[in-house]
Each structure stands twice: as structure tokens, then as C-alpha cells.
Design a protein around this motif. Structure first.
Motif, PDB file in Angstrom:
ATOM      1  N   TRP A   1     -50.211  36.360  79.043  1.00  0.00           N
ATOM      2  CA  TRP A   1     -51.497  35.713  78.795  1.00  0.00           C
ATOM      3  C   TRP A   1     -52.689  36.555  79.256  1.00  0.00           C
ATOM      4  O   TRP A   1     -52.786  36.889  80.455  1.00  0.00           O
ATOM      5  CB  TRP A   1     -51.547  34.362  79.519  1.00  0.00           C
ATOM      6  CG  TRP A   1     -50.591  33.400  78.914  1.00  0.00           C
ATOM      7  CD1 TRP A   1     -50.796  32.620  77.807  1.00  0.00           C
ATOM      8  CD2 TRP A   1     -49.248  33.124  79.349  1.00  0.00           C
ATOM      9  NE1 TRP A   1     -49.659  31.888  77.543  1.00  0.00           N
ATOM     10  CE2 TRP A   1     -48.713  32.167  78.457  1.00  0.00           C
ATOM     11  CE3 TRP A   1     -48.462  33.607  80.400  1.00  0.00           C
ATOM     12  CZ2 TRP A   1     -47.413  31.685  78.591  1.00  0.00           C
ATOM     13  CZ3 TRP A   1     -47.175  33.128  80.530  1.00  0.00           C
ATOM     14  CH2 TRP A   1     -46.661  32.165  79.631  1.00  0.00           C
TER      15      TRP A   1
ATOM     16  N   LEU B   1     -54.405  35.598  82.484  1.00  0.00           N
ATOM     17  CA  LEU B   1     -53.840  35.909  83.816  1.00  0.00           C
ATOM     18  C   LEU B   1     -53.836  37.404  84.106  1.00  0.00           C
ATOM     19  O   LEU B   1     -53.329  37.840  85.133  1.00  0.00           O
ATOM     20  CB  LEU B   1     -52.405  35.360  83.920  1.00  0.00           C
ATOM     21  CG  LEU B   1     -52.257  33.870  84.192  1.00  0.00           C
ATOM     22  CD1 LEU B   1     -50.792  33.451  84.108  1.00  0.00           C
ATOM     23  CD2 LEU B   1     -52.813  33.514  85.574  1.00  0.00           C
ATOM     24  N   TYR B   2     -54.414  38.185  83.202  1.00  0.00           N
ATOM     25  CA  TYR B   2     -54.344  39.651  83.362  1.00  0.00           C
ATOM     26  C   TYR B   2     -55.473  40.157  84.249  1.00  0.00           C
ATOM     27  O   TYR B   2     -56.646  39.896  83.983  1.00  0.00           O
ATOM     28  CB  TYR B   2     -54.400  40.326  81.991  1.00  0.00           C
ATOM     29  CG  TYR B   2     -54.229  41.827  82.053  1.00  0.00           C
ATOM     30  CD1 TYR B   2     -53.155  42.398  82.728  1.00  0.00           C
ATOM     31  CD2 TYR B   2     -55.144  42.677  81.429  1.00  0.00           C
ATOM     32  CE1 TYR B   2     -52.980  43.768  82.778  1.00  0.00           C
ATOM     33  CE2 TYR B   2     -54.981  44.062  81.469  1.00  0.00           C
ATOM     34  CZ  TYR B   2     -53.893  44.594  82.148  1.00  0.00           C
ATOM     35  OH  TYR B   2     -53.734  45.961  82.210  1.00  0.00           O
ATOM     36  N   ASP B   3     -55.100  40.882  85.302  1.00  0.00           N
ATOM     37  CA  ASP B   3     -56.088  41.433  86.232  1.00  0.00           C
ATOM     38  C   ASP B   3     -55.634  42.812  86.700  1.00  0.00           C
ATOM     39  O   ASP B   3     -54.981  42.938  87.728  1.00  0.00           O
ATOM     40  CB  ASP B   3     -56.248  40.485  87.436  1.00  0.00           C
ATOM     41  CG  ASP B   3     -57.146  41.087  88.509  1.00  0.00           C
ATOM     42  OD1 ASP B   3     -58.152  41.729  88.159  1.00  0.00           O
ATOM     43  OD2 ASP B   3     -56.818  40.919  89.701  1.00  0.00           O
TER      44      ASP B   3
ATOM     45  N   TYR C   1     -55.560  46.292  88.490  1.00  0.00           N
ATOM     46  CA  TYR C   1     -56.196  46.800  89.707  1.00  0.00           C
ATOM     47  C   TYR C   1     -56.403  48.305  89.587  1.00  0.00           C
ATOM     48  O   TYR C   1     -55.479  49.043  89.264  1.00  0.00           O
ATOM     49  CB  TYR C   1     -55.317  46.501  90.926  1.00  0.00           C
ATOM     50  CG  TYR C   1     -55.906  46.982  92.230  1.00  0.00           C
ATOM     51  CD1 TYR C   1     -56.864  46.234  92.911  1.00  0.00           C
ATOM     52  CD2 TYR C   1     -55.509  48.202  92.796  1.00  0.00           C
ATOM     53  CE1 TYR C   1     -57.403  46.675  94.097  1.00  0.00           C
ATOM     54  CE2 TYR C   1     -56.047  48.645  93.987  1.00  0.00           C
ATOM     55  CZ  TYR C   1     -56.996  47.878  94.638  1.00  0.00           C
ATOM     56  OH  TYR C   1     -57.532  48.316  95.823  1.00  0.00           O
TER      57      TYR C   1
ATOM     58  N   LEU D   1     -45.124  43.021  77.717  1.00  0.00           N
ATOM     59  CA  LEU D   1     -44.170  43.765  78.549  1.00  0.00           C
ATOM     60  C   LEU D   1     -44.864  44.904  79.282  1.00  0.00           C
ATOM     61  O   LEU D   1     -44.501  45.263  80.401  1.00  0.00           O
ATOM     62  CB  LEU D   1     -43.029  44.315  77.687  1.00  0.00           C
ATOM     63  CG  LEU D   1     -41.996  43.280  77.255  1.00  0.00           C
ATOM     64  CD1 LEU D   1     -41.058  43.871  76.193  1.00  0.00           C
ATOM     65  CD2 LEU D   1     -41.196  42.781  78.457  1.00  0.00           C
ATOM     66  N   GLN D   2     -45.893  45.465  78.642  1.00  0.00           N
ATOM     67  CA  GLN D   2     -46.617  46.567  79.276  1.00  0.00           C
ATOM     68  C   GLN D   2     -47.558  46.059  80.366  1.00  0.00           C
ATOM     69  O   GLN D   2     -47.684  46.669  81.418  1.00  0.00           O
ATOM     70  CB  GLN D   2     -47.395  47.346  78.191  1.00  0.00           C
ATOM     71  CG  GLN D   2     -47.987  48.662  78.673  1.00  0.00           C
ATOM     72  CD  GLN D   2     -49.393  48.491  79.235  1.00  0.00           C
ATOM     73  OE1 GLN D   2     -50.160  47.678  78.745  1.00  0.00           O
ATOM     74  NE2 GLN D   2     -49.697  49.247  80.273  1.00  0.00           N
ATOM     75  N   LYS D   3     -48.183  44.917  80.128  1.00  0.00           N
ATOM     76  CA  LYS D   3     -49.196  44.433  81.065  1.00  0.00           C
ATOM     77  C   LYS D   3     -48.616  43.626  82.212  1.00  0.00           C
ATOM     78  O   LYS D   3     -49.240  43.483  83.264  1.00  0.00           O
ATOM     79  CB  LYS D   3     -50.229  43.577  80.317  1.00  0.00           C
ATOM     80  CG  LYS D   3     -51.104  44.386  79.367  1.00  0.00           C
ATOM     81  CD  LYS D   3     -52.136  43.494  78.698  1.00  0.00           C
ATOM     82  CE  LYS D   3     -52.949  44.194  77.637  1.00  0.00           C
ATOM     83  NZ  LYS D   3     -53.625  45.409  78.057  1.00  0.00           N
ATOM     84  N   GLY D   4     -47.426  43.040  82.007  1.00  0.00           N
ATOM     85  CA  GLY D   4     -46.825  42.242  83.067  1.00  0.00           C
ATOM     86  C   GLY D   4     -47.134  40.762  82.950  1.00  0.00           C
ATOM     87  O   GLY D   4     -46.723  39.976  83.801  1.00  0.00           O
ATOM     88  N   THR D   5     -47.867  40.366  81.914  1.00  0.00           N
ATOM     89  CA  THR D   5     -48.107  38.942  81.657  1.00  0.00           C
ATOM     90  C   THR D   5     -48.278  38.719  80.168  1.00  0.00           C
ATOM     91  O   THR D   5     -48.752  39.604  79.445  1.00  0.00           O
ATOM     92  CB  THR D   5     -49.348  38.406  82.405  1.00  0.00           C
ATOM     93  OG1 THR D   5     -49.524  37.025  82.081  1.00  0.00           O
ATOM     94  CG2 THR D   5     -50.606  39.168  82.022  1.00  0.00           C
TER      95      THR D   5
END
Lengths: 74, 189
Positions: free
Chosen positions: A59, A62-64, A66, A53-57
Motif C-alpha cells: 500500500w 504505508l510506504y515511508d 528512509y 515486493l520491491q518496496k516492502g508494502t
């Protein structure tokens, strides 16, 4: 190696000796992980729900994240 | 129909008094590659897309409204306490004259939203390729807004929204693969 470096490419545009501004050097652009994934494979490792929920994914694959001015710093 | 949850998809906090950031952020509110354009595009295209990917457009289109709401919260927080003079200095004088303190669907240069930003071509591949491009453009827009912002709390929320664009693009790419598979299977029969 910082994770986001994997998902950044760079090039060096031509800088003329007559150009008045200093050469800023390498230009970086994003090439996030989904560009290489194709159909997402099953059973990839997952973050915990809270982390996802914190990272937005869900997996890591798929985490990148910016960072500000990544274009300049890579 | 929709069920509304009275909370944001991800917390929104602004830590600097900087109404100029609101001017940049409205690009994602009423701009060509913004969240409104995304939501309207997907929720309209879903009627004429093959059954297998209707649900995807429905879900992502719905999530875009949750993103729109986050952007609105950011813009509101950045402008609600500003005086007209501060808004003028932030480049929002034109906005104030037309809309007062209200939010409006325009891009960062005050150009009002238009349906010509979006398309429904009725060709599943054409529509999904547009959707993939829209996600990449929105991802890039978030990058450039983060570059413009020194607000670490705001950038944290923007980083979340950018990551969602990546996941959405991935899903649209998978939708294309699903539709390509479908064609191959018909050949076998």
C-alpha cells in the motif's frame, strides 16, 4: 513535496553561545504513516505485485522510505 | 511445522568491501531489538493470545526468521573474504578470537543474545504493546544502520526491512483494536 517529508517532524534543541561545536540546526525524527492510520481502511490503492515486493508494502499509504542521515536533513 | 523456500525474502547484495558494516549489522542479528528476539518473542507469545490474533503473531514471527536470514546473508557476505587483520581493523578482532569466521548471536558490542531481551507477560494488551514497541525500536535501529552505511545496495535491502517493521507495527496496532472491540461486544450481550 518529497513523500518522506510528510513523515518527518523536527525541533531545534537549545544551542548555547558557549557550546564549542557549531549548531547543527534542526533535529528530525520519523513519524511514519502507520502512526496516523488506525485500523487500515478497506480498498486502499495498491502497488503492482512487483512494485510491492520491491518496496516492502502493498500500500502506498504505508510506504515511508528512509534516506541516509534523514535525522540531519529531514 | 514450516515449509522452507530456498531463497531470501528480498535480494541481498553488498557493493563495498567493508567488514565494519557487519559489526553494525549484528545488532539486528542478536541484539535486544533484533530479528532473533522478534521471532522468538512472537512465536512464543502466540500460544496465550486470543484466537483472533494468534495467526498474526504466527505469520509475523515466521517472517522475522526470513529477516534474520537476510541479515545473516549480509554479515556473511561482508566478512567471508576478509583477512583476520581486516577484521581486527573493523573492530571484529574480539569476534574472530571467539568465533573465527562464524556468525554468532550477539549485538554490535559483542554482548551475546539473552532471553531477557524478550518477554511474555500472558496479558494480551501488555504483550501486543511490547510487540509494537519492538517494531518501532527495530525500525529505528535500521535507520541508524543506514546512517552508518555508504553501501547503496545494502541500504536498499535495509530500507525494505525497515518498511516491514512499519507494516508489522500497523498490524499489531490493529490487533489491539480487535481485542478492544471484543470487550465491547461482550458488554452488549
Amino acid at each position: 513535496m518529497a513523500k518522506n517529508q510528510v513523515y518527518t517532524k523536527s525541533y531545534h534543541p537549545y544551542h548555547s553561545p558557549d557550546d564549542p561545536c557549531p549548531d547543527p540546526g534542526e533535529k528530525h525524527y520519523s513519524t511514519p504513516p502507520h502512526l496516523y492510520m488506525g485500523f487500515q481502511p478497506e480498498k486502499l490503492p495498491q502497488y503492482t505485485p512487483k512494485e510491492a515486493l520491491q518496496k516492502g508494502t502493498l500500500w502506498p499509504a504505508l510506504y515511508d522510505p528512509y534516506e541516509k542521515n534523514q535525522k540531519l536533513k529531514g | 511445522m514450516w515449509v522452507y523456500e530456498k531463497k531470501l525474502q528480498y535480494p541481498v547484495k553488498v557493493s563495498t568491501c567493508n567488514p565494519q558494516l557487519a559489526k553494525f549489522l549484528v545488532e539486528q542479528y542478536g541484539g535486544a531489538d533484533g530479528e532473533l528476539a522478534a521471532a522468538l518473542r512472537y512465536l512464543n507469545q502466540r500460544y496465550t493470545i486470543p484466537d483472533k490474533v494468534v495467526g498474526l503473531l504466527n505469520d509475523i514471527g515466521t517472517e522475522e526468521f526470513a529477516h534474520l536470514e537476510m541479515i545473516a546473508a549480509m554479515v556473511y557476505k561482508l566478512t567471508k573474504d576478509a583477512t583476520p587483520e581486516q577484521l581486527k581493523q573493523a573492530g571484529l578482532g574480539d569476534h574472530y578470537v571467539n568465533h573465527g569466521e562464524a556468525l554468532f548471536y550477539s549485538n554490535a558490542a559483542e554482548v551475546p543474545f539473552t532471553a531477557t531481551y524478550i518477554q511474555a507477560k500472558g496479558d494480551p494488551i501488555a504483550d501486543l504493546y511490547e510487540d509494537i514497541a519492538a517494531e518501532e525500536k527495530a525500525r529505528a535501529t535500521y535507520q541508524w544502520i543506514i546512517d552508518m552505511s555508504d553501501d547503496v545496495d545494502l541500504n536498499d535491502s535495509l530500507r525494505f526491512l525497515r518498511e516491514r517493521e512499519i507494516v508489522h507495527s500497523q498490524r499489531f496496532r490493529e490487533a489491539v483494536e480487535i481485542l478492544k472491540e471484543e470487550r465491547d461486544r461482550k458488554k452488549v450481550f
